[in-house]
Design a protein around this motif. Structure first.
Motif, PDB file in Angstrom:
ATOM      1  N   ILE A  84      38.993  47.705  28.784  1.00  0.00           N
ATOM      2  CA  ILE A  84      37.667  48.004  29.339  1.00  0.00           C
ATOM      3  C   ILE A  84      36.726  46.828  29.114  1.00  0.00           C
ATOM      4  N   TRP A  85      36.702  46.347  27.886  1.00  0.00           N
ATOM      5  CA  TRP A  85      35.744  45.305  27.507  1.00  0.00           C
ATOM      6  C   TRP A  85      35.961  44.028  28.307  1.00  0.00           C
ATOM      7  N   TYR A  86      37.184  43.540  28.351  1.00  0.00           N
ATOM      8  CA  TYR A  86      37.404  42.242  28.987  1.00  0.00           C
ATOM      9  C   TYR A  86      37.369  42.301  30.508  1.00  0.00           C
ATOM     10  N   GLU A  87      37.701  43.429  31.091  1.00  0.00           N
ATOM     11  CA  GLU A  87      37.507  43.557  32.542  1.00  0.00           C
ATOM     12  C   GLU A  87      36.014  43.523  32.873  1.00  0.00           C
ATOM     13  N   THR A  88      35.220  44.216  32.060  1.00  0.00           N
ATOM     14  CA  THR A  88      33.776  44.247  32.293  1.00  0.00           C
ATOM     15  C   THR A  88      33.138  42.895  31.991  1.00  0.00           C
ATOM     16  N   MET A  89      33.641  42.206  30.969  1.00  0.00           N
ATOM     17  CA  MET A  89      33.139  40.866  30.644  1.00  0.00           C
ATOM     18  C   MET A  89      33.367  39.898  31.811  1.00  0.00           C
ATOM     19  N   ALA A  90      34.540  39.979  32.420  1.00  0.00           N
ATOM     20  CA  ALA A  90      34.845  39.100  33.546  1.00  0.00           C
ATOM     21  C   ALA A  90      33.865  39.332  34.696  1.00  0.00           C
ATOM     22  N   LEU A  91      33.524  40.589  34.909  1.00  0.00           N
ATOM     23  CA  LEU A  91      32.569  40.941  35.960  1.00  0.00           C
ATOM     24  C   LEU A  91      31.165  40.448  35.598  1.00  0.00           C
ATOM     25  N   LEU A  92      30.785  40.620  34.345  1.00  0.00           N
ATOM     26  CA  LEU A  92      29.467  40.200  33.866  1.00  0.00           C
ATOM     27  C   LEU A  92      29.250  38.703  34.052  1.00  0.00           C
ATOM     28  N   GLN A  93      30.303  37.934  33.882  1.00  0.00           N
ATOM     29  CA  GLN A  93      30.198  36.475  33.945  1.00  0.00           C
ATOM     30  C   GLN A  93      30.151  35.929  35.365  1.00  0.00           C
ATOM     31  N   ARG A  94      30.550  36.730  36.339  1.00  0.00           N
ATOM     32  CA  ARG A  94      30.608  36.246  37.711  1.00  0.00           C
ATOM     33  C   ARG A  94      29.224  35.896  38.250  1.00  0.00           C
ATOM     34  N   GLN A  95      29.162  34.814  39.001  1.00  0.00           N
ATOM     35  CA  GLN A  95      27.882  34.363  39.549  1.00  0.00           C
ATOM     36  C   GLN A  95      27.703  34.734  41.022  1.00  0.00           C
ATOM     37  N   ASP A  96      28.614  35.562  41.536  1.00  0.00           N
ATOM     38  CA  ASP A  96      28.502  35.989  42.922  1.00  0.00           C
ATOM     39  C   ASP A  96      27.681  37.274  43.014  1.00  0.00           C
ATOM     40  N   ALA A  97      27.619  37.847  44.195  1.00  0.00           N
ATOM     41  CA  ALA A  97      26.817  39.049  44.412  1.00  0.00           C
ATOM     42  C   ALA A  97      27.289  40.219  43.543  1.00  0.00           C
ATOM     43  N   GLN A  98      28.619  40.316  43.350  1.00  0.00           N
ATOM     44  CA  GLN A  98      29.157  41.419  42.556  1.00  0.00           C
ATOM     45  C   GLN A  98      28.739  41.302  41.090  1.00  0.00           C
ATOM     46  N   GLY A  99      28.752  40.081  40.568  1.00  0.00           N
ATOM     47  CA  GLY A  99      28.321  39.867  39.193  1.00  0.00           C
ATOM     48  C   GLY A  99      26.835  40.144  39.024  1.00  0.00           C
ATOM     49  N   LYS A 100      26.052  39.685  39.976  1.00  0.00           N
ATOM     50  CA  LYS A 100      24.609  39.918  39.939  1.00  0.00           C
ATOM     51  C   LYS A 100      24.296  41.409  39.992  1.00  0.00           C
ATOM     52  N   GLU A 101      25.042  42.125  40.824  1.00  0.00           N
ATOM     53  CA  GLU A 101      24.853  43.568  40.959  1.00  0.00           C
ATOM     54  C   GLU A 101      25.202  44.287  39.649  1.00  0.00           C
TER      55      GLU A 101
END
Length: 360
Positions: A243-260
Motif C-alpha cells: 500500500i505504502w510504496y504504490e501510494t508513494m509512487a503516485l505521490l511523487q508523480r508530476q503529471d496530472a494524476q500525481g497532482k490530483e
C-alpha cells in the motif's frame, strides 16, 4: 513534529508510568492468524498517503491480494492514537521514532517499525526575535510543547552549540496555543512545527536560527505494528508495504494524476494544495523502498536512537528505569541498543526489502 493540524507528543509520561508494571516484552495482541486489522493514523503531511490509499482503493487492492481486511482509522489527536495503539485498540499506528520509544516501547509493548516513511527536513524549527544566531537564545524563556520532538530539537541545538539545558528556561505551551503565545512582545523564543512554524516566522523580528534540516534523519515518521500480531500475520506487513510504496509512487508523480492525488491528500488533511505541497517540500520522503532500507540499516540510525533514548531518559520518560539502557531496541543485522533481554522496539527492514526487490 510536522503535522498539518498538530502532531504533538505532550505525553510520554503516560508510557513511562507503565514501565514499572511491564519491564518485559509483552503484547496484548493474539498470537494466532487473523483476517481483519485496524491501523490508526492522525493528520500529518507524511501520513496522508494512508487515508488517500483507502479512499482510492489501494488499501483494498493489497488487502484482497493477501486475503485480509485492513481498516485505516483516523484519530483526531495524535497522542491519543499512540495511546490507543499501546492499549491494544490498534494493530499498528503512524508514530514518530521518539514516541514509538517513549510510549509503547517504554510501556513494555513489543513493537516493530516496518516502514520508515520520512524525516523532518525543515518542518520543525527554533525561532528568535531580535537575533539571527542560535547562541542568542541563552537566558531566554523558550515556548514549546515540552517532552515533544520540539523539546528534542532544542536539546540537540543546545548540544551542537556547546550549551546546556540550564542556559534557557522552557515554557510548556500546547500546539494549539503556541502561535498566540509567540505573538506576545514578551515571547522572544519558541520551537514549533508546521503549519504553526510558518505562521510564527511572519512575526516582526522573528528569525529561524535552527531547524530539523540541521539534524537530518533524526525526527523520523514510522509505521509501527504490534510484533506478536506481525509474527502471526506476516501478510499484514506485506500488504502495508505494498500500500505504502504504490501510494508513494503516485505521490511523487508530476503529471496530472500525481497532482490530483496530492490535492486529494490535502483535502483529507483540511489543507490547501499549496500548504500541503509546502510541507512536503520540507519532508524528506523515503519514497523509494531501497532508500528506506539503506536508511534503516545504516549505523546513523543507531546513533540517532541513542540521542533519542538519552534525551528521553534524562527527561524522565523512562519512569522507574535505572538507566537509558532499560528499554532495548533492535536493528537490522542483529544489532541492539540497550538491554537485549528487554527489546520492545524493533526496526524491521524485511518488508521494505520485499518492496525493493519486487517480492510483494
Amino acid at each position: 513534529m510536522i503535522g498539518l493540524m498538530g502532531r504533538s507528543s505532550k505525553v510520554a509520561l503516560i508510557a513511562g508510568a507503565l514501565f514499572l508494571t511491564s519491564c518485559a516484552p509483552s503484547s496484548q495482541a493474539p498470537s494466532t492468524p487473523r483476517t481483519e486489522f485496524n491501523i490508526g493514523w492522525s493528520i500529518y503531511a507524511g501520513w496522508m498517503p494512508w487515508p488517500y490509499a483507502q479512499q482510492a482503493g489501494i488499501v483494498k487492492k493489497w488487502a484482497d491480494k493477501y486475503g485480509i481486511k485492513i481498516n485505516i482509522v483516523q484519530v483526531n489527536d495524535y497522542v491519543e492514537s499512540v495511546n490507543q495503539y499501546t492499549a491494544g485498540k490498534f494493530d499498528g499506528v503512524t508514530v514518530t521514532n521518539m514516541d514509538a520509544l517513549t510510549i509503547p516501547a517504554a510501556g513494555g509493548k513489543d513493537s516493530s517499525a516496518i516502514i520508515v516513511g520520512d524525516y523532518s527536513n525543515g518542518n520543525d524549527g527554533i525561532l528568535l526575535k531580535g537575533a539571527d544566531k542560535f547562541p542568542a537564545i541563552k537566558g531566554r524563556q523558550v515556548y514549546l510543547v515540552e517532552l515533544s520532538v520540539s523539546h528534542y530539537l532544542l536539546a540537540r541545538a543546545l548540544e551542537k552549540a556547546g550549551m546546556k539545558p540550564t542556559d534557557i528556561r522552557t515554557v510548556n505551551t500546547s500546539d494549539a496555543d503556541i502561535v498566540g503565545a509567540f505573538s506576545s512582545p514578551d515571547a522572544t523564543a519558541a520551537v514549533a512545527w508546521n503549519p504553526q512554524l510558518a505562521v510564527m516566522k511572519k512575526e516582526a523580528g522573528a528569525k529561524e536560527v535552527f531547524s530539523s534540516a540541521q539534524i537530518p534523519g533524526e525526527i523520523l515518521d514510522l509505521m509501527v505494528v504490534d510484533t506478536a500480531t506481525l509474527k502471526a500475520n506476516p501478510n499484514l506487513g506485506k500488504a502495508l508495504a505494498g500500500i505504502w510504496y504504490e501510494t508513494m509512487a503516485l505521490l511523487q508523480r508530476q503529471d496530472a494524476q500525481g497532482k490530483e492525488a496530492r490535492a486529494a491528500m490535502a483535502k483529507l488533511a483540511g489543507a490547501t494544495p499549496e500548504l500541503f505541497d509546502s510541507q512536503l517540500a520540507t519532508t524528506h520522503l523515503y519514497a523509494d523502498p531501497k532508500a528506506a532500507v539503506t536508511a534503516t540499516s545504516a549505523p546513523a540510525l543507531i546513533q540517532t536512537m541513542t540521542h533519542v533514548r538519552d534525551f528521553s531518559f534524562s527527561h524522565g520518560l523512562f519512569k522507574g528505569a535505572a538507566s537509558a539502557d532499560a528499554v532495548g531496541m533492535s536493528f537490522p543485522g542483529g544489532k541492539t541498543l540497550g538491554d537485549p533481554q528487554h527489546v520492545t522496539l524493533r526496526f524491521d527492514e524485511s518488508f521494505m526489502k520485499m518492496a525493493a526487490s519486487g517480492q510483494l
